[in-house]
Write an enzyme that holds these catalytic residues in place. Structure first.
Site, PDB file in Angstrom:
ATOM      1  N   GLY A 117     -33.289  18.230 -25.587  1.00 16.68           N
ATOM      2  CA  GLY A 117     -34.528  17.561 -25.214  1.00 16.68           C
ATOM      3  C   GLY A 117     -35.253  18.175 -24.044  1.00 16.68           C
ATOM      4  O   GLY A 117     -36.144  17.542 -23.463  1.00 16.68           O
ATOM      5  N   CYS A 155     -55.103  14.568 -48.926  1.00 12.66           N
ATOM      6  CA  CYS A 155     -55.806  13.320 -49.233  1.00 12.66           C
ATOM      7  C   CYS A 155     -55.152  12.146 -48.519  1.00 12.66           C
ATOM      8  O   CYS A 155     -54.543  11.261 -49.133  1.00 12.66           O
ATOM      9  CB  CYS A 155     -55.819  13.100 -50.746  1.00 12.66           C
ATOM     10  SG  CYS A 155     -56.924  11.764 -51.249  1.00 12.66           S
ATOM     11  N   PRO A 174     -30.253  22.754 -26.492  1.00 17.39           N
ATOM     12  CA  PRO A 174     -31.712  22.705 -26.660  1.00 17.39           C
ATOM     13  C   PRO A 174     -32.149  23.258 -28.010  1.00 17.39           C
ATOM     14  O   PRO A 174     -31.533  24.198 -28.541  1.00 17.39           O
ATOM     15  CB  PRO A 174     -32.220  23.580 -25.513  1.00 17.39           C
ATOM     16  CG  PRO A 174     -31.103  24.553 -25.275  1.00 17.39           C
ATOM     17  CD  PRO A 174     -29.841  23.792 -25.533  1.00 17.39           C
ATOM     18  N   GLY A 175     -33.206  22.718 -28.546  1.00 18.41           N
ATOM     19  CA  GLY A 175     -33.794  23.223 -29.787  1.00 18.41           C
ATOM     20  C   GLY A 175     -35.247  23.575 -29.586  1.00 18.41           C
ATOM     21  O   GLY A 175     -35.650  24.737 -29.613  1.00 18.41           O
ATOM     22  N   ARG A 176     -36.061  22.558 -29.347  1.00 18.71           N
ATOM     23  CA  ARG A 176     -37.496  22.768 -29.189  1.00 18.71           C
ATOM     24  C   ARG A 176     -37.798  23.691 -28.007  1.00 18.71           C
ATOM     25  O   ARG A 176     -38.750  24.474 -28.049  1.00 18.71           O
ATOM     26  CB  ARG A 176     -38.178  21.407 -29.016  1.00 18.71           C
ATOM     27  CG  ARG A 176     -39.693  21.468 -29.106  1.00 18.71           C
ATOM     28  CD  ARG A 176     -40.303  20.100 -29.385  1.00 18.71           C
ATOM     29  NE  ARG A 176     -41.743  20.208 -29.426  1.00 18.71           N
ATOM     30  CZ  ARG A 176     -42.550  19.838 -28.447  1.00 18.71           C
ATOM     31  NH1 ARG A 176     -42.057  19.288 -27.354  1.00 18.71           N
ATOM     32  NH2 ARG A 176     -43.849  19.991 -28.544  1.00 18.71           N
ATOM     33  N   TYR A 233     -40.146  22.049 -35.294  1.00 18.99           N
ATOM     34  CA  TYR A 233     -40.480  20.891 -36.134  1.00 18.99           C
ATOM     35  C   TYR A 233     -41.833  21.070 -36.817  1.00 18.99           C
ATOM     36  O   TYR A 233     -42.615  20.145 -36.927  1.00 18.99           O
ATOM     37  CB  TYR A 233     -40.414  19.596 -35.314  1.00 18.99           C
ATOM     38  CG  TYR A 233     -39.076  19.432 -34.646  1.00 18.99           C
ATOM     39  CD1 TYR A 233     -37.958  19.103 -35.395  1.00 18.99           C
ATOM     40  CD2 TYR A 233     -38.918  19.680 -33.284  1.00 18.99           C
ATOM     41  CE1 TYR A 233     -36.712  19.017 -34.802  1.00 18.99           C
ATOM     42  CE2 TYR A 233     -37.669  19.583 -32.680  1.00 18.99           C
ATOM     43  CZ  TYR A 233     -36.567  19.249 -33.449  1.00 18.99           C
ATOM     44  OH  TYR A 233     -35.330  19.160 -32.876  1.00 18.99           O
TER      45      TYR A 233
END
Length: 665
Positions: free
Chosen positions: A511, A617, A548-550, A646
């Site tokens: 995070g 749509c 950590p990723g993001r 993501y």
């Protein structure tokens, strides 16, 4: 500047109190309109120094402007409003640097008749004084006696809150309130009640017409206050202000979080204009901000964008830089890249080459990571499934990778799987963090982790199964830039581990915050390393891990798309591009805010406001609302920043439209 009604004359006044002077001149001369020209285009929905997502307010009533100015908005002196209000003169705050841009119009007519939150503000240096006594119950004139010493000592009271046996008032930071005055005031008050003084508080206010009617709609946001001890609550009688007083160090973070959750522009918005970040108004902040890689590689990106399709472009140098920042933390025992953020093979390989392990949430991710990075040994793989089927746990244990359990069901119903195994337990700290409810992975409503009260049963189930609990894990949410968060998590885990002698690993989760279009900055890894060092010194018997990723991939990726159409209606302007929520669902799902620029016309002056929409749509297919852009044409390349996490991994073929492809440079 004012224009006279009779002859159309214009008068100009200099700075330095001139806004109040101009208001009095305008009223005396019965001006038709008053313009205040300053260095910003009007009022904003928050202090831009707190959040770059602070939005220009297009229109305010006199009362709303008075309230916001009184709460500390320095663009206009509070005393400048009364003369024009009494004379019925419209006032507009204009910007000398953006002369063609409309500012904030202040008049008798609000921008909307319906209740609407207009601003979130914070005042620091607030002092609370509480008087406690049972003698005030049904005692006529007690409040008069209580307030008299304040008047006698020349002390101005701001907020007041009462109960049957106590009165609490707030005092703003005032140089005239010297220690001697305060001591004398306390002595006089002590004659009628027990006196307590709480220093260094902060008042956070929600300002807007009909704010009382909004409280029910905002009820779910009040959970935010579970983590901010509230010292006083005040509801203004004029229904323009709802204020809470919290500890001083919590004021700015609370203000920023409430603003970014509650102040959301709507399509065809009559109240809010561009954000401070979009206007580029903060030249100092821009100068101090880290340079974004895509500006220096603009030509390469323009060439990479197809004529008829959209594409994600990932910058390998940025990925490597972020990986090395984590791998280089001296006081971190192990770092893992959370590949659910972006499972592209090149990003996984870059993370492994930099020395990181890989954190996976499905067996498919485990197998994909091993396939693209042969150097990835089992001890460098962390498997943290959630409600996965039995077979995935069995395969993970057979592989010999690190396994995390976040519920009791596996130990209760499949104990035979865990004989002789070492396992990690994910604990829910009941303290959610993050910018949106969908990225808060802790708290009473979270589906992740065990409650700490379940630990005794978990210990007994593990013993019966013949397993050892060798690690504890917490992940509270995403987008956290305060290193103190991980200190709190570390202390929570060490306290939880006291009855678990086999625990050697404390996984602090992920995070880590990144640079955002709304203003928050990337976490300072130097400060994070210092905090980790303090944890290791205090608790030398444990290894500390991060995942950590993001942080690794978000800033390294951009989404490029071509403009398909530009649509102007009587009320709004839309820029359509050739992909939408099928490629990037975060704005629709999280309300996420991504920087959006016209890469083709990157250095041209921005002078149009438009919503950026895709071809899907759905009304939610809006990638950005009320964005400031240069004049944009069909075929221009639009860049959406922070698209490396993501993005493609959450894409779909909704409407049978293929999502954006992927390219690494």
């Amino acid at each position: 500047m004012y224009r006279g009604r009779a002859d159309g004359d214009t008068a100009l006044l200099g700075r330095g109190g001139s806004d109040t002077s101009a208001a009095y001149f305008a009223a005396k001369l019965q001006a038709e309109r008053l313009e205040i020209w300053t260095d910003v285009p009007g009022f904003f929905s928050a202090d831009p120094r707190l959040t770059g997502s602070a939005r220009q307010i297009k229109a305010l009533s006199y009362d709303e402007a008075q309230e916001i100015a009184s709460m500390g908005a320095s663009v206009l002196h509070p005393r400048a409003i009364a003369p024009v209000r009494n004379a019925g003169i419209e006032m507009e705050i204009r910007c000398t640097h953006k002369r063609k841009m409309p500012g904030t119009v202040i008049s008798a007519t609000p921008s909307e008749d319906a209740p609407r939150l207009k601003a979130v503000s914070v005042k620091n240096g607030v002092r609370l004084i509480t008087l406690d006594t049972s003698g005030m119950w049904r005692a006529s004139g007690f409040l008069a006696r209580a307030f008299e010493p304040f008047a006698r000592h020349g002390v101005s009271i701001d907020l007041v809150s009462t109960s049957e046996t106590s009165v609490t008032v707030s005092l703003d930071d005032d140089p005239s309130l010297t220690p001697a005055v305060l001591t004398a005031l306390e002595a006089d008050l002590a004659e009628i009640a027990r006196v307590s003084v709480l220093e260094d508080c902060a008042a956070v206010s929600l300002v807007g017409r009909g704010v009382r009617a909004l409280l029910a709609q905002l009820a779910r946001r009040w959970r935010r206050f579970a983590h901010y001890p509230v010292r006083l609550i005040s509801q203004a009688a004029n229904d323009l202000n709802f204020t809470v007083v919290v500890d001083g160090d919590q004021g700015k973070p609370l203000c920023r979080k409430l603003h970014d959750q509650l102040i959301q522009p709507k399509p065809l918005d009559e109240t809010f204009g561009p954000s401070w970040a979009e206007l580029g108004a903060d030249k100092t902040a821009k100068a101090d901000a880290p340079a974004v890689w895509w500006r220096s590689k603009r030509d390469t990106l323009l060439e990479a964008c197809p004529e008829n399709d959209a594409v994600y472009v990932y910058d390998r140098d940025t990925v490597r830089e972020r990986c090395e920042a984590i791998a280089g933390l001296k006081n971190l025992d192990r770092g893992f890249y959370a590949m659910k953020a972006n499972g592209h093979a090149d990003i996984i390989r870059t993370a492994v080459e930099a020395g990181l392990g890989i954190e996976c949430v499905s067996i498919n991710e485990v197998e994909a990571a091993r396939a693209v990075a042969p150097a990835l040994t089992p001890e460098r793989i962390l498997f943290t499934p959630n409600f996965a089927p039995r077979e995935e746990y069995a395969v993970a244990l057979e592989m010999g990778i690190h396994l995390t359990l976040d519920g009791l069901h596996p130990l209760r119903h499949w104990p035979e799987l865990f004989k002789g195994a070492g396992i990690t337990l994910r604990i829910n700290p009941q303290r959610p963090e993050g910018h949106h409810k969908h990225v808060r992975t802790a708290g009473p409503e979270a589906k992740f982790g065990l409650h700490r009260d379940e630990l005794p049963e978990a210990i007994e189930l593990a013993r019966t199964a013949g397993a050892k609990i060798t690690g504890l894990h917490v992940h509270s949410g995403s987008g956290i830039s305060d290193p103190e968060h991980w200190r709190r998590v570390g202390i929570f885990l060490t306290e939880t581990a006291q009855d678990l002698p086999d625990v050697k690993v404390l996984d602090l989760g992920g995070g880590l915050g990144v640079d955002e279009a709304s203003g928050p900055r990337r976490i300072n890894t130097d400060q994070l390393d210092i905090m980790l060092g303090e944890l290791k010194t205090a608790y030398p018997g444990y290894e500390f891990w991060l995942e950590p990723g993001r942080y690794i991939s978000a800033e390294a990726g951009v989404l490029l798309a071509r403009v398909t159409q530009v649509k102007q209606t009587p009320d709004a302007r839309f820029v359509g591009i050739n992909t939408g929520m099928n490629s990037l669902i975060r704005p629709a799902l999280y309300g996420a805010r991504h920087e959006i620029v016209n890469l083709t016309r990157l250095d041209e002056d921005a002078d149009m406001i438009a919503d950026i929409v895709g071809p899907i749509c759905e009304s939610a297919d809006r990638l950005g609302a009320q964005r400031l852009l240069p004049e944009t044409r069909e075929g221009d390349v639009i860049l959406i920043g922070n698209g490396g996490a993501y993005g493609r991994v959450m894409a779909s073929r909704y409407n049978m439209r293929e999502p954006a492809g992927e390219v690494v440079i």
